[in-house]
Write a protein that holds these residues in place. Sequence first.
Motif, PDB file in Angstrom:
ATOM      1  N   THR A  96       0.836  -1.199   0.000  1.00 40.36           N
ATOM      2  CA  THR A  96       0.000   0.000   0.000  1.00 40.36           C
ATOM      3  C   THR A  96       0.868   1.245   0.000  1.00 40.36           C
ATOM      4  O   THR A  96       2.047   1.208   0.342  1.00 40.36           O
ATOM      5  N   LEU A  97       0.228   2.346  -0.341  1.00 39.79           N
ATOM      6  CA  LEU A  97       0.914   3.638  -0.368  1.00 39.79           C
ATOM      7  C   LEU A  97       1.539   3.942   0.996  1.00 39.79           C
ATOM      8  O   LEU A  97       2.671   4.411   1.087  1.00 39.79           O
ATOM      9  N   ILE A  98       0.779   3.652   2.050  1.00 41.74           N
ATOM     10  CA  ILE A  98       1.272   3.979   3.386  1.00 41.74           C
ATOM     11  C   ILE A  98       2.485   3.125   3.746  1.00 41.74           C
ATOM     12  O   ILE A  98       3.458   3.620   4.312  1.00 41.74           O
ATOM     13  N   ILE A 102       6.151   4.531   4.663  1.00 39.81           N
ATOM     14  CA  ILE A 102       6.870   4.228   5.908  1.00 39.81           C
ATOM     15  C   ILE A 102       8.253   3.671   5.597  1.00 39.81           C
ATOM     16  O   ILE A 102       9.243   4.009   6.252  1.00 39.81           O
ATOM     17  N   HIS A 116       0.631  10.660  -7.951  1.00 40.26           N
ATOM     18  CA  HIS A 116      -0.223   9.483  -7.739  1.00 40.26           C
ATOM     19  C   HIS A 116      -1.544   9.688  -8.471  1.00 40.26           C
ATOM     20  O   HIS A 116      -1.993  10.809  -8.633  1.00 40.26           O
ATOM     21  N   GLY A 120      -5.728  13.161  -3.139  1.00 39.16           N
ATOM     22  CA  GLY A 120      -5.502  13.057  -1.702  1.00 39.16           C
ATOM     23  C   GLY A 120      -4.305  12.203  -1.327  1.00 39.16           C
ATOM     24  O   GLY A 120      -3.952  12.097  -0.154  1.00 39.16           O
ATOM     25  N   LEU A 124      -2.173  12.150   2.242  1.00 38.18           N
ATOM     26  CA  LEU A 124      -2.094  10.912   3.028  1.00 38.18           C
ATOM     27  C   LEU A 124      -0.632  10.588   3.342  1.00 38.18           C
ATOM     28  O   LEU A 124      -0.278  10.268   4.482  1.00 38.18           O
ATOM     29  N   LYS A 128       2.266  10.466   7.157  1.00 35.51           N
ATOM     30  CA  LYS A 128       2.971   9.259   7.591  1.00 35.51           C
ATOM     31  C   LYS A 128       4.485   9.384   7.537  1.00 35.51           C
ATOM     32  O   LYS A 128       5.188   8.435   7.840  1.00 35.51           O
TER      33      LYS A 128
END
Lengths: 320, 432
Positions: A96-98, A102, A116, A120, A124, A128
């Motif tokens: 995932t993007l998150i 990270i 992207h 949003g 997002l 993070k």
Amino acid sequence: MTAAHDFPLYPHRHLLGIRGLSPADIEILLARADDAVSLSRQQDKKSSALRGRTQINLFYEASTRTQASFELAGKRLGADVMNMSVASSSVKKGETLIDTAITLNAMRPDILVIRHHSAGAAALLSQKVGCSVVNAGDGAHEHPTQALLDALTIKRAKGRLARLTVAICGDVLHSRVARSNLILLGAMGARLRIVAPSTLLPAGIREMGVEVTNSMAEGLRDADVVMMLRLQRERMAGSFVPSSREYFRYFGLDKEKLKAAKDDCLVMHPGPMNRGVEISSAVADGPQSVIQEQVEMGVAVRMAVMQALLDPRRNDEIAA
Amino acid sequence: MSASLFERARIVDPLRGLDETGSVLVVDGKITASGADALNQGAPEGATRIDCANKLLVPGLIDSWVFIGEPGGEHRETIASAGKAAAAGGVTSLVMMPDTNPVIDDVALVEFVLRTARASAEINIHPAASVTKGLEGRELTEFGLLKQAGAVAFAEGRHSIRSSLVMRRALTYARDFDAVVAHQTTDADLAADGVMNEGLYGTWLGLPGIPREAELLPLERDLSLARLTGAKYHAAKLSTALSADAIRRAKQDGADVTAGAAIANLSLNENDVGEYRTFFKLDPPLRAEEDRQAMIEALRDGTIDILVSSHDPQDVDTKRLPFADAEAGAIGLETLLAAALRLYHSGEVPLLRLVDALSTAPARRFGLEGGTLRPTAVANLALIDLDEPWIVREEALLSRSKNTCFEGARMQGRVLQTMVAGRTVFQAESYR
């Protein structure tokens, strides 16, 4: 070159959109960008402003020009630039993007540039990571550096932004460039017109306080600037407009339609162009076109943004 | 014999049109006396006496649109965890949507849900079976056998039936079994890749919009087919003023039509999406403020019969994504009552109508027991402090998923005790 400390401190940590910037914030970035143009025109184009800093370009959408522009901007400032090519990365394996954010964050970059396909996504990501985030385009939301480079191009040619009549023409529905430009130019006091077939107008546009028309003749009348938007190929064949031929006939910018505008009207396009669809070659390569300048200003604006976000005075503040 | 006497409560019982101070006596799981005339009548020996002065006593809530992850998505919610969350929200019965894995489209699945619910949940969990096999919108399920097995309605859950012919057949066939077809209408072609309400706010966010007409067009179709077939049709989750008007017209025409709405669409609007807050990505989407107002008016005047939580547990994996990629839905069993009470406190909807929409109307429409406090009724009830203020805290929620769109919200009114068939299944900490 002006010394960095001569510019007011830019008060934001990220550049996620034009929304939320004050006219003063915009002026800081434009002034810095103007300065960066001078550096880029010297024989020795290298500065050490961002020496030791790490910039990661995370592009989920293919984009040769914007990515190259950000890369060159970082390199001219002495930063270490890494390009994450998403097509060949773990994102394709379902990360995932998150999680990607990270992971990249653990490599301690100073600045993350993200493009992207989802609106949003930049915001997002910024929640993070510990570094500055620059939105290089998120879905149909915003593309702030494009609006800034457009503003710089106009300002250098016309000397101002206020009270200029700017016509934005084409696929406004899907365009983040249009949204960022509407916010920026509106904030700086320009008069805005939208010209598009109704199938390419977003909901609520008539509540935005801009003039909206389906006629190029009407929209371009006495305009100081005309900005053409790119029409994606998949939207030309019957889904939003019946054909590229019909689109060019009614909404493509050619010499004839341009006559409605002021004689010194600037012709702009964010690129890449579909010649013969939204713009004719004669106009794109003609005397009123500033499309090449836009590309040059692009590098300068991106240099300015990164310098403003990584202003060393900010570290002093944090240390204090 | 076990007996409880709720004394001096404000009793709201829409079935009897009753809003008065009185007592309710529960003996062996049934209500044996209820109302002002039950005051000071004494209680059987050994009865638990509960002083309910300044408290509200209502029939237990019946939430008729709830998604549960079991079977197939137990990490999101189990039948047991949904039961606990429901009890904490004053919900004594719920209708579970068939969107499970496997889909509830077969007698064996209905039996599985009922068996699991009996073994693990303290409230009543009623499965709705899907209208079409596998929720694919093509072949009808076995309405007769499914109903006999315990399916209380036929619903397509998150899906919307695209084919007018399939819908006509479903309604025609449902009529033979006196079954209710409950349907959330979305024209998938018109909604296209939309993820929030279509309008200026969505445009600035750069998010593709879902026009109101995407809900309205299949709704108008369904209402026409309900008139044609004479079947019992329930428009499950409406969100727009246009839809409410369509229901009004159909009811005037005498069609056997009822309507529902999710409390979120009466509590929140599109601006709550804020900066891409995925917990506010709902289906139907949060609409404009005018639509929210129109929905409240439609609830008040009875056009909308039923309020639901549309409880839809989602994992962080499906919510911590860019807005367009995130799943829609929010949990709601524990906040349904408190969010609904806002409409009472604001003076927008009278308490009698509100309790009707939360309990009596769904009991009537889906043929469920409960929904009233009249003598001989099963003792499903909720004791409520109408005024107690509280703040919704994610960590205090009992649902296995935490995707609430009321995180941090200030509420007024709280469930103190929930009783199912005479058994206390929930008691607030402050009230123990």
